[in-house]
Design an enzyme around this catalytic site. Structure first.
Site, mmCIF file in Angstrom:
data_model
loop_
_atom_site.group_PDB
_atom_site.id
_atom_site.type_symbol
_atom_site.label_atom_id
_atom_site.label_comp_id
_atom_site.label_asym_id
_atom_site.label_seq_id
_atom_site.Cartn_x
_atom_site.Cartn_y
_atom_site.Cartn_z
ATOM 1 N N TYR A 196 37.359 34.841 35.712
ATOM 2 C CA TYR A 196 38.089 33.880 34.893
ATOM 3 C C TYR A 196 38.166 34.393 33.446
ATOM 4 C CZ TYR A 196 36.786 31.209 39.001
ATOM 5 O OH TYR A 196 36.582 30.812 40.275
ATOM 6 N N LYS A 237 38.405 33.948 47.568
ATOM 7 C CA LYS A 237 39.772 34.272 47.134
ATOM 8 C C LYS A 237 40.067 35.756 47.338
ATOM 9 C CE LYS A 237 40.399 30.578 43.625
ATOM 10 N NZ LYS A 237 39.292 29.645 43.854
#
Lengths: 314, 314, 314, 314
Positions: A246, A69
């Site tokens: 996260y 990502k």
């Protein structure tokens, strides 16, 4: 803090980690990840002079998963510029990597590009300009350029498995499409997204890929090739610091103090800006989905080297 | 990046900010804040050699409000150590500074010490060892020590107003008490909490107070007095980076790239580790409750000096 | 369906329930509730001719707790009329009886008057017109009138315990006050609220109190005294059906099919409109906080009598 | 309450509604719904003697949309019995008809069969036994049987439009598949789901279809054919009461007091158990997605007839 011998450091960390019994749990949602032995470990440091220090399975390829990502965001910013930020936020998510609750509250705008929903929008932005095959071709070219290694490939078996089991990602994509934040068909979008996540790389290759973030956008130490601007490099590092792990990003910043990005394959790419690009791989995950021993190894690295961005002896 | 003349920098930023028309909205929930003119501005930089650069109303005292959460956390860690973290998390909140939703989901454990709920638990931890008067006495002594200025006081009128209108904080405190994470009576707790938030300080004093964070825990450049350990200083900076601007923390990291903490009075304390302690004050707030021009001023400072922790030219 | 002999019915149900081993768990958050034996049971039916059928401990007083929300709502509607609905909703909550999440989403407006937050607003509305002592006096007078029994009292020990442990209710009240939906001080408000919840009544008294809801607002069968209008009686029954069992309301409607209201003391008041007023008491609660055997007993009653409002043989 | 002449009642209501200017907003997410004139209205009452009273466009077909969820649930319960409830809840949702937040909280189990997620699970349960074509064939046969009218068809243009725009339903289905609560492919599932929602029926046909719910499971007044058991009929009515109008179910119960089910096409089916089956159609919707004038018309009907299930004069 006097700089220690980095080969001794990586060897010491490898020894220490080998003795730890709490190794986390290997991701098991697709067979290709589930079959990876939790006893693997690898670590590579490339410093600002281009020296490379390795230990363990640093040359064994693994599925980098969400670490990609960082690279797909870099490529998308190169293609479309900061207009990207009208469709993706820049805040920590405050929830799990695949939560859909936030999308309902914020009407289809994902909180950042490093949770699944955000990276799906990044794939959609790329699809606004290119065909799927072109995107994957460009992506591999980008990875070959930043690593200087054209053997890096996408693992089609992983992409296929992801595609077969990716119901939650389909939910995210459809949900954002309902809000108009996905413009392509979900299958076309996820075809690209799953392939981008299925890159196989070794720690050595991953640390090489991270050099442009260590070097303020230049491809590698000692070169003047520019991958991205210095401004953009700093901003991507900021996003990695804030959102790279996260709902464990705060913990990683507290313990390690470096911008980093984890993947469910057990890899972590961490950058000590101006100092080093670091890749670790320990397949077992903690409850937030981040590499358990990978975080420990990086914490030890920063203890031994003093590389935290929050160090005060500069 | 060659270091510019910092007095020229602060003057230039003062000029630029004076010309900006979007100044945000002054907090109006208590009269003492509502009556502050949005045209105020102040800025102070203290560098690692102890030099001080000021512009505007850098000597005018204002209500530092939530910036004091940095100092009360420092003091509480000094008193009780890392046991504190069993009752408060270390993750960005992903929601507004006074949200109660997260407390229900996480059963009374606030996500970090810089949202209201977290700082209320910090006050409760202090009350586990000391009487309210002792805590406020110790707190002022701590502030006098870190600033070297014993004129700093708590504004009793602000504390009184906060107490009269603090229904949402009472909701947070009672809610956490229902889960057993507040041990003192809510009124006793909030009496302390509201006083801790009601510190009046100028930019000059605030930048002075931030020196121990710039200096790895030493009180000030050139001294060997230790306020906290270097390890703890780094960790507090990590928390400021991740959680210092509520649900605008990601944006601040992206644009400014320094650990910082904002207050609803319009102040921001930012730390360039090892380089400078910086305080700004512009009373108008943006929609996340952070100083609108304060963030802009710090963004310009980092552009002009290159002080982002994500810079790569070190 | 031919009407069975109701005394045989209540005796049969008492026998059946006595044989059930899954009795739920007695509420233990205050000593006066925790000390109640789970082996108690009581049941009273008063039919539309005024006949009364009882079994078990139907004359033993217990803490009716939230069942009193039906009566305080009735009284408040009498005092202020439908203006009440600008401050309280009329929808099932979709969450636990003491959830605060919904209040944040709906900005301080509770979803209905039968969850705690809603009943706290009802108390506040009463306080807009009367002093606390007057309200409690009026409330007892109301209960004496609808039951025809002036021995009913508030259990001060229960009210005191509720007051000492009611942190979550304090959180709710303060939170709504922050939104301006509570006008009195929280302590003044909860003083009333906790007393309203601390009514002691037997099944016999409770079934007597429910007669005005069975009779379309008339005090009792065979009288023309009117407590409330027929329209209002129907609407209160609708609210009981939709919201009377917290997040177990759907299950109660599905299995029993009568408007009802439960309390954490293990009581349930159920109304078969035009047919009967029914009170049951089994102290053990299920996971939604409703009487476990109370629900079973009412399900059996409806099977044996056919009294569901959804019956089709009329 | 003396029973009024029902033809006079339906004509009076038609007149009253014609004069109302607040007509809500016609659904516009697919062309076939958006093109419907908001000036349409229709009403049909079939009473327990089989008499039929109509006004307005009672013979004009419209898209019944979610009202079909009542019929697909009936059919699914017939096929698989109460095992269905292990995969769908029976509680009001407390949120919008297409919310996905609840699914994350309750791990893929929808709160009831009348929100979209619940009806998608019902379609999946049907697909566990039958092929899509068989299901649609059985469904039409079921509708022909309960109405006695074999001209009722599925509008393929509506089904196609739903399929083309149904991203949010795809999100719901994929999300539940991730939790294992959808067993078929999402496209196969939604193919069935969208067709079940695309039934075209007039008020007359819809009121005819509702007769088995008015009659305790018997097909129609005066027959002994049984569609479902009396027990099941009551339970479906309970579900309609609690969940039939999404997050406006409480309001409908309060104002109308009958079990009902609305559709986004502007229709409502309401049942007065043992007394009448009623269908209304006014295309304009209120903010909860329920027919604005349809609710008003039913409220007037109950005022004029006294048919609320909460009436007390029986």
């Amino acid at each position: 803090m006097k700089q220690p011998d980095l080969q001794i450091v990586v060897d010491q960390i490898a020894d220490e980690m080998a003795q730890q019994s709490e190794r986390g749990v290997v991701a098991d949602y697709i067979p290709t990840l589930a079959s990876v032995s939790p006893s693997h470990f690898g670590m590579t440091i490339i410093d600002h002079d281009g020296n490379c220090y390795m230990s363990g399975d640093a040359d064994v390829a693994f599925s980098i998963q969400s670490i990609s990502k960082v690279f797909s965001l870099t490529m998308a910013l190169g293609f479309v510029g900061d207009g990207l930020w009208s469709r993706v936020g820049r805040e920590p998510s405050g929830s799990a990597f695949n939560s859909i609750v936030q999308l309902e509250w914020e009407q289809g705008i994902p909180r950042n590009p490093f949770i699944n929903a955000g990276a799906i929008v990044v794939a959609d932005i790329l699809l606004g300009r290119y065909e799927p095959r072109e995107i994957l071709g460009e992506f591999l070219r980008f990875m070959h350029t930043v690593t200087g290694d054209d053997t890096i490939t996408i693992d089609e078996a992983v992409a296929k498995s992801e595609n077969e089991t990716g119901f939650r990602n389909r939910a995210l994509a459809n949900y954002m499409r309902a809000y108009g934040n996905i413009e392509n068909t979900v299958e076309r979008n996820l075809g690209v997204y799953f392939h981008l996540c299925s890159l196989s790389m070794s720690c050595h290759q991953l640390a090489s890929a991270g050099r442009y973030l260590m070097c303020g956008g230049r491809r590698a130490p000692g070169t003047s090739d520019t991958i991205i601007s210095q401004q953009r490099a700093k901003r991507i590092l900021a996003l990695m610091m804030m959102c790279g792990h996260y709902d464990g990003s705060g913990e990683f910043a507290y313990r390690v103090g470096l911008p980093g990005k984890s993947g469910v394959g057990g890899g972590i790419l961490a950058i000590a800006p101006g100092i080093a690009s670091i890749a670790v791989w320990f397949p077992g995950l903690n409850s937030q989905g981040n590499s358990q021993l990978g975080s420990n190894a990086l914490e030890r690295l920063v203890e031994l080297t003093g590389w935290s961005v929050f160090r005060t002896d500069q």
